[in-house]
Design a protein around this motif. Structure first.
Motif, short mmCIF file in Angstrom:
data_model
loop_
_atom_site.label_atom_id
_atom_site.label_comp_id
_atom_site.label_asym_id
_atom_site.label_seq_id
_atom_site.Cartn_x
_atom_site.Cartn_y
_atom_site.Cartn_z
N SER A 19 0.82 -1.21 0.00
CA SER A 19 0.00 0.00 0.00
C SER A 19 0.86 1.26 0.00
O SER A 19 0.47 2.27 -0.59
CB SER A 19 -0.94 0.00 1.21
N MET A 20 2.02 1.21 0.64
CA MET A 20 2.92 2.36 0.63
C MET A 20 3.47 2.63 -0.76
O MET A 20 3.77 3.77 -1.11
CB MET A 20 4.07 2.12 1.61
N MET A 21 3.61 1.57 -1.56
CA MET A 21 4.05 1.75 -2.95
C MET A 21 3.03 2.53 -3.76
O MET A 21 3.37 3.21 -4.73
CB MET A 21 4.30 0.38 -3.60
N MET A 22 1.76 2.43 -3.38
CA MET A 22 0.68 3.09 -4.12
C MET A 22 0.42 4.51 -3.63
O MET A 22 -0.41 5.22 -4.21
CB MET A 22 -0.60 2.28 -4.01
N LEU A 23 1.10 4.92 -2.56
CA LEU A 23 0.84 6.24 -1.97
C LEU A 23 1.73 7.29 -2.64
O LEU A 23 2.95 7.23 -2.52
CB LEU A 23 1.13 6.20 -0.47
N PRO A 24 1.17 8.25 -3.37
CA PRO A 24 1.98 9.28 -4.01
C PRO A 24 2.69 10.15 -2.96
O PRO A 24 2.11 10.44 -1.91
CB PRO A 24 0.96 10.11 -4.80
N PRO A 25 3.94 10.55 -3.22
CA PRO A 25 4.65 11.38 -2.23
C PRO A 25 3.98 12.73 -1.99
O PRO A 25 4.13 13.32 -0.93
CB PRO A 25 6.04 11.55 -2.86
N GLN A 26 3.21 13.22 -2.99
CA GLN A 26 2.55 14.51 -2.82
C GLN A 26 1.50 14.48 -1.72
O GLN A 26 1.15 15.53 -1.17
CB GLN A 26 1.89 14.92 -4.15
N VAL A 27 1.00 13.29 -1.37
CA VAL A 27 -0.04 13.18 -0.36
C VAL A 27 0.49 13.55 1.02
O VAL A 27 -0.22 14.16 1.84
CB VAL A 27 -0.63 11.75 -0.36
N VAL A 28 1.74 13.19 1.30
CA VAL A 28 2.31 13.40 2.64
C VAL A 28 3.33 14.52 2.66
O VAL A 28 4.01 14.72 3.68
CB VAL A 28 2.96 12.09 3.14
N ILE A 29 3.47 15.27 1.58
CA ILE A 29 4.55 16.25 1.49
C ILE A 29 4.36 17.39 2.50
O ILE A 29 5.34 17.90 3.06
CB ILE A 29 4.68 16.81 0.06
N ILE A 30 3.12 17.79 2.78
CA ILE A 30 2.91 18.91 3.70
C ILE A 30 3.30 18.55 5.13
O ILE A 30 4.10 19.27 5.75
CB ILE A 30 1.45 19.40 3.61
N PRO A 31 2.79 17.44 5.71
CA PRO A 31 3.24 17.11 7.08
C PRO A 31 4.74 16.80 7.14
O PRO A 31 5.39 17.14 8.13
CB PRO A 31 2.39 15.90 7.46
N MET A 32 5.29 16.16 6.10
CA MET A 32 6.72 15.88 6.10
C MET A 32 7.54 17.17 6.02
O MET A 32 8.56 17.32 6.70
CB MET A 32 7.07 14.97 4.92
N TYR A 33 7.08 18.12 5.23
CA TYR A 33 7.78 19.40 5.13
C TYR A 33 7.74 20.14 6.47
O TYR A 33 8.76 20.69 6.91
CB TYR A 33 7.13 20.26 4.04
N LEU A 34 6.58 20.16 7.11
CA LEU A 34 6.48 20.83 8.41
C LEU A 34 7.38 20.17 9.45
O LEU A 34 7.98 20.86 10.29
CB LEU A 34 5.02 20.80 8.88
N PHE A 35 7.50 18.84 9.38
CA PHE A 35 8.34 18.13 10.34
C PHE A 35 9.81 18.42 10.11
O PHE A 35 10.54 18.81 11.05
CB PHE A 35 8.07 16.62 10.24
N TRP A 36 10.27 18.25 8.88
CA TRP A 36 11.70 18.40 8.61
C TRP A 36 12.17 19.85 8.65
O TRP A 36 13.27 20.15 9.12
CB TRP A 36 12.04 17.79 7.25
#
Length: 276
Positions: free
Chosen positions: A111-128
């Motif tokens: 399922s992670m292979m099917m998840l586009p990176p754009q979906v999680v980019i906002i929380p990941m950007y805020l974290f990093w």
């Protein structure tokens, strides 16, 4: 060979040559244009009147180009190493261990292979960037690779399933634990699969444009070749010979690496199969 077989052979090879030319001609066009003068590059000429090898020197003398090259090597090299080291144990566990939740874990990986990176980019950007203050660097892209990659784990898992269980049982009978069995028996037999995963990851990191644009765009010293090439093209939008020369220099390492590791790459992809 009878007449029908000869015609079939000629037809198949003719289609193969046509397909090869279809993919090869754009690279030839880029290479020839990179060796033209700036005036000739804007004409319809297909071959250089004079071979301007100095175009490549001019590209290397462009401020920042060597820095982009080093950053790409760091990103692709370190990212590939971390991905392979972190994905092998997980793939081995999913392929050979029997534990509660094994199928669920595999489903999560798929399922992670099917998840586009754009979906999680906002929380990941805020974290990093906001929490860890790593904006303007490539570390937000490199560090997560130390925790595995879904595609690499799945590909390695499929390859490890092709290794006969008898080899592992023989190693355990000789007193090897699971870690030693993995290091001494599994890894040597899994070299083609590991090579395929490493090449896939290296190509991905080397060509990645989205990640550096998000995290490193504000700091030119952290740009990679894929992102820096866009800036180079904007600065030399009329110098198509220099733009093509820079494009060749960006593509050359990937093409050379593929040709050197082509046998292991093809073997690794072929043997992964769909066993499961």
């Amino acid at each position: 060979m009878n007449r029908t077989g000869l015609l079939r052979w000629v037809g198949v090879h003719a289609l193969g040559v046509a397909a090869a030319l279809f993919f090869l001609l754009p690279f030839v066009f880029v290479l020839l244009t990179s060796l033209m003068s700036d005036q000739q590059a804007l004409t319809r000429d297909l071959t250089p009147d004079t071979w301007e090898f100095g175009n490549y020197v001019k590209v290397f003398e462009t401020p920042g180009f060597l820095t982009w090259w080093k950053n790409s090597l760091l990103y692709a090299g370190l990212g590939t190493l971390l991905t392979v080291l972190s994905s092998i144990p997980v793939a081995y566990a999913l392929a050979r261990f029997r534990f509660r939740g094994r199928r669920l874990s595999l489903m999560l990986v798929v399922s992670m292979m099917m998840l586009p990176p754009q979906v999680v980019i906002i929380p990941m950007y805020l974290f990093w960037v906001k929490q860890l203050d790593l904006g303007g660097t490539l570390w937000p892209l490199i560090i997560p690779m130390a925790f595995g990659d879904a595609f690499s784990i799945f590909l390695l898992r499929q390859f490890l399933l092709t290794i006969p269980e008898e080899y592992l049982d023989a190693a355990r009978v000789d007193g090897c634990g699971e870690l030693r069995t993995l290091l001494r028996v599994v890894l040597p037999m899994a070299k083609p699969g590991i090579a395929a995963v490493a090449l896939f990851q290296f190509f991905y990191c080397w060509n990645d444009y989205f990640g550096p644009q998000i995290y490193a765009s504000e700091n030119p010293a952290a740009w990679t070749l894929s992102y820096g090439l866009e800036s180079f093209k904007g600065a030399h939008h009329t110098d198509w010979n220099l733009t093509m020369a820079a494009t060749v220099l960006v593509m050359a390492p990937v093409i050379a690496l593929f040709f050197f590791a082509q046998k292991a790459f093809v073997e690794g992809v072929t043997l992964t199969g769909v066993k499961g």
